[in-house]
Design a protein around this motif. Structure first.
Motif, PDB file in Angstrom:
ATOM      1  N   GLY A  90       0.920  -1.284  -0.049  1.00 29.00           N
ATOM      2  CA  GLY A  90      -0.143  -0.054  -0.120  1.00 29.00           C
ATOM      3  C   GLY A  90       0.950   1.227   0.009  1.00 29.00           C
ATOM      4  O   GLY A  90       0.453   2.426   0.355  1.00 29.00           O
ATOM      5  N   ALA A  91       2.135   1.303  -0.511  1.00 24.06           N
ATOM      6  CA  ALA A  91       2.985   2.455  -0.500  1.00 24.06           C
ATOM      7  C   ALA A  91       2.345   3.600  -1.425  1.00 24.06           C
ATOM      8  O   ALA A  91       2.281   4.559  -1.012  1.00 24.06           O
ATOM      9  CB  ALA A  91       4.352   2.064  -1.149  1.00 24.06           C
ATOM     10  N   LYS A  92       1.630   3.245  -2.384  1.00 26.49           N
ATOM     11  CA  LYS A  92       1.133   4.352  -3.283  1.00 26.49           C
ATOM     12  C   LYS A  92      -0.492   3.957  -3.105  1.00 26.49           C
ATOM     13  O   LYS A  92      -1.101   3.055  -3.167  1.00 26.49           O
ATOM     14  CB  LYS A  92       1.426   3.961  -4.630  1.00 26.49           C
ATOM     15  CG  LYS A  92       2.669   4.400  -5.136  1.00 26.49           C
ATOM     16  CD  LYS A  92       2.765   4.414  -6.785  1.00 26.49           C
ATOM     17  CE  LYS A  92       4.165   4.507  -7.313  1.00 26.49           C
ATOM     18  NZ  LYS A  92       4.386   4.451  -8.855  1.00 26.49           N
ATOM     19  N   PRO A  93      -1.108   5.382  -3.083  1.00 28.84           N
ATOM     20  CA  PRO A  93      -2.565   5.373  -2.973  1.00 28.84           C
ATOM     21  C   PRO A  93      -3.454   4.818  -4.380  1.00 28.84           C
ATOM     22  O   PRO A  93      -2.448   5.480  -5.271  1.00 28.84           O
ATOM     23  CB  PRO A  93      -2.769   6.823  -2.553  1.00 28.84           C
ATOM     24  CG  PRO A  93      -1.619   7.573  -2.798  1.00 28.84           C
ATOM     25  CD  PRO A  93      -0.443   6.560  -2.652  1.00 28.84           C
ATOM     26  N   LEU A  94      -3.893   4.053  -4.309  1.00 29.37           N
ATOM     27  CA  LEU A  94      -4.671   3.670  -5.627  1.00 29.37           C
ATOM     28  C   LEU A  94      -5.562   4.914  -5.995  1.00 29.37           C
ATOM     29  O   LEU A  94      -6.355   5.537  -5.299  1.00 29.37           O
ATOM     30  CB  LEU A  94      -5.316   2.552  -5.198  1.00 29.37           C
ATOM     31  CG  LEU A  94      -4.847   1.408  -4.907  1.00 29.37           C
ATOM     32  CD1 LEU A  94      -5.931   0.181  -4.428  1.00 29.37           C
ATOM     33  CD2 LEU A  94      -3.878   0.699  -5.940  1.00 29.37           C
ATOM     34  N   SER A  95      -5.772   4.762  -7.240  1.00 27.06           N
ATOM     35  CA  SER A  95      -6.669   5.839  -7.848  1.00 27.06           C
ATOM     36  C   SER A  95      -8.173   5.101  -7.759  1.00 27.06           C
ATOM     37  O   SER A  95      -8.329   4.138  -7.452  1.00 27.06           O
ATOM     38  CB  SER A  95      -6.279   6.162  -9.309  1.00 27.06           C
ATOM     39  OG  SER A  95      -6.615   4.970 -10.171  1.00 27.06           O
ATOM     40  N   LYS A  96      -9.135   6.142  -8.074  1.00 24.47           N
ATOM     41  CA  LYS A  96     -10.400   5.898  -8.040  1.00 24.47           C
ATOM     42  C   LYS A  96     -10.817   4.641  -8.886  1.00 24.47           C
ATOM     43  O   LYS A  96     -11.534   3.762  -8.321  1.00 24.47           O
ATOM     44  CB  LYS A  96     -11.175   6.956  -8.410  1.00 24.47           C
ATOM     45  CG  LYS A  96     -12.609   7.186  -7.868  1.00 24.47           C
ATOM     46  CD  LYS A  96     -13.439   8.277  -8.173  1.00 24.47           C
ATOM     47  CE  LYS A  96     -14.585   8.479  -7.426  1.00 24.47           C
ATOM     48  NZ  LYS A  96     -15.383   9.699  -8.089  1.00 24.47           N
ATOM     49  N   SER A  97     -10.402   4.622  -9.979  1.00 27.47           N
ATOM     50  CA  SER A  97     -10.606   3.581 -10.925  1.00 27.47           C
ATOM     51  C   SER A  97      -9.997   2.236 -10.633  1.00 27.47           C
ATOM     52  O   SER A  97     -10.299   1.113 -10.594  1.00 27.47           O
ATOM     53  CB  SER A  97     -10.312   3.903 -12.318  1.00 27.47           C
ATOM     54  OG  SER A  97      -8.885   4.143 -12.465  1.00 27.47           O
ATOM     55  N   ALA A  98      -8.881   2.439 -10.255  1.00 26.15           N
ATOM     56  CA  ALA A  98      -8.057   1.269  -9.575  1.00 26.15           C
ATOM     57  C   ALA A  98      -8.620   0.398  -8.397  1.00 26.15           C
ATOM     58  O   ALA A  98      -8.859  -0.477  -8.295  1.00 26.15           O
ATOM     59  CB  ALA A  98      -6.482   1.557  -9.169  1.00 26.15           C
ATOM     60  N   LYS A  99      -9.230   1.424  -7.379  1.00 25.17           N
ATOM     61  CA  LYS A  99      -9.858   1.003  -6.282  1.00 25.17           C
ATOM     62  C   LYS A  99     -11.203   0.182  -6.943  1.00 25.17           C
ATOM     63  O   LYS A  99     -11.356  -1.031  -6.235  1.00 25.17           O
ATOM     64  CB  LYS A  99     -10.444   1.948  -5.512  1.00 25.17           C
ATOM     65  CG  LYS A  99      -9.353   2.693  -4.740  1.00 25.17           C
ATOM     66  CD  LYS A  99      -9.728   3.922  -3.794  1.00 25.17           C
ATOM     67  CE  LYS A  99      -8.744   4.355  -3.202  1.00 25.17           C
ATOM     68  NZ  LYS A  99      -9.346   5.630  -2.221  1.00 25.17           N
TER      69      LYS A  99
END
Length: 173
Positions: A90-99
């Motif tokens: 979880g080092a990078k926050p996921l984008s909306k579409s990735a979530k």
């Protein structure tokens, strides 16, 4: 002594070793009009201008061999190549579409894993449900037909002959 290669490596100028005589030659080639150029022998020690390398002194050559790749930063280590480890940290926050995609993937995996552990229990439940639903559907059937439909079907070798007899009695069209 081993035989020389059939298709020897050529230099930039097109010079290759003749496999039979082991002399340096420019092999024969075909012109666009179909005629053939003769094989040209190259004098020993001659190096054409295309094959001459840029002169590098010993210190320059040593510096070139120790040179870091382009864009490399001293002390920086590249991240691990495994994508599974980086996504679980979880080092990078996921984008909306990735979530959204991750949720869809989890849902699909959950649907695949919703397979019952014991199939025998479900078959008994489904048979009971099918016989009761068949009894509900048989409102306009005769007494013999409904009694045949209400009987639970046993799974063994003799049931195939009984089942065939029951289907004959039903006169299914």
């Amino acid at each position: 002594m081993s035989r020389p290669p059939i298709d020897p490596e050529k230099t930039v100028a097109g010079i290759a070793l003749d496999p039979q005589t082991l002399e340096r030659v420019i092999p024969e080639s075909r012109r666009p009009d179909g005629t053939v150029r003769k094989q040209i022998k190259i004098r020993p020690g001659f190096t054409p201008q295309e094959d001459v390398r840029r002169f590098r002194g010993t210190k320059q050559a040593q510096m070139d061999s120790n040179e870091l790749p382009k864009g490399h930063i001293i002390g920086w280590a590249p991240p691990p190549t495994s994508t599974a480890a980086s996504s679980s940290n979880g080092a990078k926050p996921l984008s909306k579409s990735a979530k959204k995609n991750a949720k869809r993937k989890e849902k699909r995996e959950k649907e695949k894993t919703d397979v019952p552990d014991n199939w025998e229990d479900d078959e008994d439940d489904s048979k009971a449900a099918s016989t009761t639903s068949a009894a509900k559907d048989n409102v306009g059937t005769t007494a013999t037909e409904s009694s045949i439909l209400d009987k639970p079907i046993l799974e063994n070798e003799d049931t195939t002959t009984e089942l065939a007899g029951q289907l004959d009695k039903l006169d299914v069209k």
